[in-house]
Design a protein around this motif. Structure first.
Motif, PDB file in Angstrom:
ATOM      1  N   GLY A  50      14.806   9.497   0.769  1.00 54.51           N
ATOM      2  CA  GLY A  50      13.958   8.261   1.278  1.00 54.51           C
ATOM      3  C   GLY A  50      14.781   7.206   2.186  1.00 54.51           C
ATOM      4  N   ALA A  51      13.760   6.270   2.634  1.00 58.16           N
ATOM      5  CA  ALA A  51      14.457   5.333   3.500  1.00 58.16           C
ATOM      6  C   ALA A  51      13.721   4.221   3.351  1.00 58.16           C
ATOM      7  CB  ALA A  51      14.624   5.996   5.006  1.00 58.16           C
ATOM      8  N   ALA A  52      14.139   3.294   3.653  1.00 57.23           N
ATOM      9  CA  ALA A  52      13.447   1.966   3.819  1.00 57.23           C
ATOM     10  C   ALA A  52      13.724   1.026   4.709  1.00 57.23           C
ATOM     11  CB  ALA A  52      13.342   1.193   2.484  1.00 57.23           C
ATOM     12  N   ALA A  53      12.879  -0.071   5.410  1.00 60.29           N
ATOM     13  CA  ALA A  53      13.491  -0.971   6.312  1.00 60.29           C
ATOM     14  C   ALA A  53      12.687  -2.406   6.021  1.00 60.29           C
ATOM     15  CB  ALA A  53      13.155  -0.652   7.935  1.00 60.29           C
ATOM     16  N   SER A  54      13.131  -3.320   6.062  1.00 59.89           N
ATOM     17  CA  SER A  54      12.582  -4.660   5.799  1.00 59.89           C
ATOM     18  C   SER A  54      13.084  -5.779   6.833  1.00 59.89           C
ATOM     19  CB  SER A  54      12.679  -5.107   4.288  1.00 59.89           C
ATOM     20  OG  SER A  54      13.859  -5.557   3.948  1.00 59.89           O
ATOM     21  N   TYR A  55      12.165  -6.828   6.792  1.00 58.26           N
ATOM     22  CA  TYR A  55      12.614  -7.903   7.599  1.00 58.26           C
ATOM     23  C   TYR A  55      12.148  -9.182   6.725  1.00 58.26           C
ATOM     24  CZ  TYR A  55      13.041 -11.071  11.656  1.00 58.26           C
ATOM     25  OH  TYR A  55      13.403 -12.308  12.555  1.00 58.26           O
TER      26      TYR A  55
ATOM     27  N   GLY B 145       0.646  -1.238   0.010  1.00 60.57           N
ATOM     28  CA  GLY B 145       0.137   0.008  -0.016  1.00 60.57           C
ATOM     29  C   GLY B 145       0.920   1.305   0.076  1.00 60.57           C
ATOM     30  N   THR B 146       0.435   2.240  -0.789  1.00 60.87           N
ATOM     31  CA  THR B 146       1.172   3.564  -0.856  1.00 60.87           C
ATOM     32  C   THR B 146       0.242   4.671  -0.112  1.00 60.87           C
ATOM     33  OG1 THR B 146       2.301   2.827  -2.814  1.00 60.87           O
ATOM     34  CG2 THR B 146       2.220   5.189  -2.318  1.00 60.87           C
ATOM     35  N   PHE B 147       0.621   5.379   0.797  1.00 62.59           N
ATOM     36  CA  PHE B 147      -0.024   6.282   1.317  1.00 62.59           C
ATOM     37  C   PHE B 147       0.818   7.740   1.531  1.00 62.59           C
ATOM     38  CE2 PHE B 147      -0.762   2.427   3.109  1.00 62.59           C
ATOM     39  CZ  PHE B 147      -2.197   2.046   2.949  1.00 62.59           C
ATOM     40  N   GLY B 148       0.566   8.521  -0.013  1.00 57.82           N
ATOM     41  CA  GLY B 148       1.404   9.609   0.133  1.00 57.82           C
ATOM     42  C   GLY B 148       2.676   9.219  -0.221  1.00 57.82           C
ATOM     43  N   GLY B 149       3.803   9.497   0.334  1.00 58.02           N
ATOM     44  CA  GLY B 149       5.198   8.965   0.255  1.00 58.02           C
ATOM     45  C   GLY B 149       5.465   7.736   0.919  1.00 58.02           C
ATOM     46  N   PHE B 150       4.624   7.325   1.930  1.00 56.86           N
ATOM     47  CA  PHE B 150       5.093   6.227   2.600  1.00 56.86           C
ATOM     48  C   PHE B 150       4.321   4.861   1.979  1.00 56.86           C
ATOM     49  CE2 PHE B 150       4.835   9.837   5.406  1.00 56.86           C
ATOM     50  CZ  PHE B 150       5.724   9.553   6.310  1.00 56.86           C
ATOM     51  N   LYS B 151       4.862   3.850   2.202  1.00 57.93           N
ATOM     52  CA  LYS B 151       4.660   2.453   1.554  1.00 57.93           C
ATOM     53  C   LYS B 151       4.810   1.366   2.927  1.00 57.93           C
ATOM     54  CE  LYS B 151       6.503   2.961  -2.884  1.00 57.93           C
ATOM     55  NZ  LYS B 151       7.492   2.473  -3.964  1.00 57.93           N
ATOM     56  N   LEU B 152       3.594   0.633   3.013  1.00 63.53           N
ATOM     57  CA  LEU B 152       3.844  -0.435   3.904  1.00 63.53           C
ATOM     58  C   LEU B 152       3.422  -1.926   2.965  1.00 63.53           C
ATOM     59  CD1 LEU B 152       1.431   1.014   6.736  1.00 63.53           C
ATOM     60  CD2 LEU B 152       3.924   0.598   6.774  1.00 63.53           C
ATOM     61  N   GLY B 153       4.177  -2.708   3.339  1.00 60.54           N
ATOM     62  CA  GLY B 153       4.181  -4.131   2.650  1.00 60.54           C
ATOM     63  C   GLY B 153       4.476  -5.503   3.295  1.00 60.54           C
ATOM     64  N   ALA B 154       4.000  -6.366   2.687  1.00 57.57           N
ATOM     65  CA  ALA B 154       4.175  -7.801   3.413  1.00 57.57           C
ATOM     66  C   ALA B 154       3.974  -8.900   2.620  1.00 57.57           C
ATOM     67  CB  ALA B 154       3.565  -7.722   4.874  1.00 57.57           C
ATOM     68  N   THR B 155       4.580  -9.896   2.718  1.00 53.39           N
ATOM     69  CA  THR B 155       4.239 -11.125   1.733  1.00 53.39           C
ATOM     70  C   THR B 155       4.137 -12.488   2.916  1.00 53.39           C
ATOM     71  OG1 THR B 155       6.565 -11.442   1.295  1.00 53.39           O
ATOM     72  CG2 THR B 155       5.262 -10.249  -0.320  1.00 53.39           C
TER      73      THR B 155
ATOM     74  N   ALA C  57       8.580  -1.337   5.458  1.00 54.65           N
ATOM     75  CA  ALA C  57       8.118   0.034   5.826  1.00 54.65           C
ATOM     76  C   ALA C  57       9.155   1.111   5.157  1.00 54.65           C
ATOM     77  CB  ALA C  57       8.066   0.257   7.135  1.00 54.65           C
ATOM     78  N   ALA C  58       8.541   2.117   4.350  1.00 54.75           N
ATOM     79  CA  ALA C  58       9.429   2.578   3.442  1.00 54.75           C
ATOM     80  C   ALA C  58       8.659   4.195   3.320  1.00 54.75           C
ATOM     81  CB  ALA C  58       9.670   2.270   2.263  1.00 54.75           C
ATOM     82  N   TYR C  59       9.576   5.316   3.247  1.00 58.25           N
ATOM     83  CA  TYR C  59       9.358   6.513   2.542  1.00 58.25           C
ATOM     84  C   TYR C  59      10.007   6.850   1.460  1.00 58.25           C
ATOM     85  CZ  TYR C  59       8.816  11.490   2.084  1.00 58.25           C
ATOM     86  OH  TYR C  59       8.547  12.773   1.599  1.00 58.25           O
ATOM     87  N   THR C  60       9.295   7.250   0.297  1.00 60.32           N
ATOM     88  CA  THR C  60       9.894   7.738  -0.884  1.00 60.32           C
ATOM     89  C   THR C  60       9.631   8.975  -1.154  1.00 60.32           C
ATOM     90  OG1 THR C  60       9.961   5.195  -1.813  1.00 60.32           O
ATOM     91  CG2 THR C  60      10.317   7.080  -3.374  1.00 60.32           C
TER      92      THR C  60
END
Length: 357
Positions: free
Chosen positions: A210-215, A156-166, A202-205
């Motif tokens: 911009g910055a991103a972090a994933s696990y 999902g993209t909310f403005g410049g923010f992104k949230l995702g999962a698989t 979780a990311a911001y573009t």
């Protein structure tokens, strides 16, 4: 005729309508000639790469249908191949890069099938070199192949923010050939852990930064490629990175921590810093330094430089140069898919051409 009339009547009465749809054929064909010294046979190599040029070669089909009210159905079928001999990549699968279908909504998209997971999305903006012949793939072959079989994904993209999962019920159904084929199909009745995988992002573009972090956690399965050869074994990646853009250039940096619970419980850290700059719209340069530390074993440093010249919007000529410094027990090759004698430094260069369609 009666059946067609009845179907049309049902669709009209329920408000269902056919939306505007499209299907796109696309791809990248990329290869050239590479050289590197100090191979594992203590000789030099001259030839065509089998895994990647500036980026891996691929072709695909992408389709979508506008369902109205901000909803859209879509699919992606994408195949990777080796230009040197025409063979399929990704464990010999026809659509080894992607094979999925999904639904896009105002709150994000949901995807089902083989798909890129959040580890790959985390690296998109900060890694200026990408999955190239000289890249961080020399230290961790999973990073340019961060995809999951049998997966359900959300982004999902909310403005410049992104949230995702698989979440994958069986992360890799191919094997044993290739860096991305680990023979762990999972989906075993009565064994909920076998070959499961989950990734989160979780990311911001933004236009300037911009910055991103994933696990990312992968589980093993009985008979799968070592070291994840049992359901209790795990392989986890944490990625934290970011970028800053200025004028015609960009600087990207990041950190990748990997923990493998199987065997000797290996832990590694990968740090990267790079940048690119467009001198003209047709001529650009990329550079990156990658530092890799495998705890209590070895360390390596890779330096990469690349020049790109666009003959057109579709065709690019490039040259890539890499040099890797290995410690006494280090064995990271300078080129993806290459080999190096343990403890030896290695120089590599490639001249290539890339065409997009």
């Amino acid at each position: 005729m009666k059946a067609k009339w009845l179907a049309a009547t049902i669709f009209a009465s329920t408000g269902i309508a056919y939306g505007q749809s499209s299907v796109t054929l696309y791809g990248i064909v990329d290869s050239g000639v590479e050289y590197y010294n100090n191979s594992s046979t203590k000789g030099s190599f001259v030839g065509m790469p089998t895994l990647t040029g500036e980026v891996p070669s691929r072709w695909g089909l992408r389709g979508s249908e506008d369902l109205g009210s901000g909803f859209e159905a879509f699919f992606v079928l994408e195949s990777g191949f080796a230009l040197s001999n025409g063979t399929l990549g990704y464990g010999g699968r026809l659509f080894g890069r992607q094979a999925n279908v999904g639904l896009s909504t105002p709150l994000g998209s949901v995807t089902v099938g083989r798909q890129m997971n959040m580890s790959m999305y985390a690296l998109f903006d900060a890694d200026v070199i990408g999955p190239s012949v000289h890249s961080m793939a020399s230290f961790d072959t999973y990073l340019p192949n961060a995809r999951s079989d049998n997966a359900v994904g959300y982004l999902g993209t909310f403005g410049g923010f992104k949230l995702g999962a698989t979440y994958s019920f069986g992360r890799d159904a191919a094997g044993p050939v290739g860096p991305s084929a680990t023979n762990c199909p999972g989906q075993v009745p009565g064994n909920i852990l076998a070959c499961r995988q989950y990734t989160m992002l979780a990311a911001y573009t933004g236009p300037q930064f911009g910055a991103a972090a994933s696990y990312d956690v992968m589980r093993g399965g009985n008979g799968a490629t070592a070291p994840l050869s049992s359901p209790g074994a795990t392989d986890a990646h944490v990625i934290v990175d970011g970028y800053v853009s200025f004028g015609s250039g960009k600087v990207g940096m990041g950190w990748v921590r990997r923990n493998t619970s199987a065997g000797s419980h290996a832990q590694s850290d990968l740090f990267f810093l790079g940048g690119n700059y467009f001198f003209t719209p047709a001529f650009s340069a990329d550079a990156q330094v990658v530092r890799y530390i495998l705890r209590s074993h070895s360390d390596s440093t890779l330096m990469v430089g690349r020049l790109n010249y666009l003959l057109s919007k579709q065709t690019t000529l490039y040259t890539s140069v890499g040099y890797v410094i290995n410690s006494e027990f280090g064995n990271a090759p300078v080129a993806a898919g290459g080999t190096v004698a343990t403890g030896k430094n290695q120089f590599g260069v490639m001249l290539g051409v890339q065409h997009k369609f």
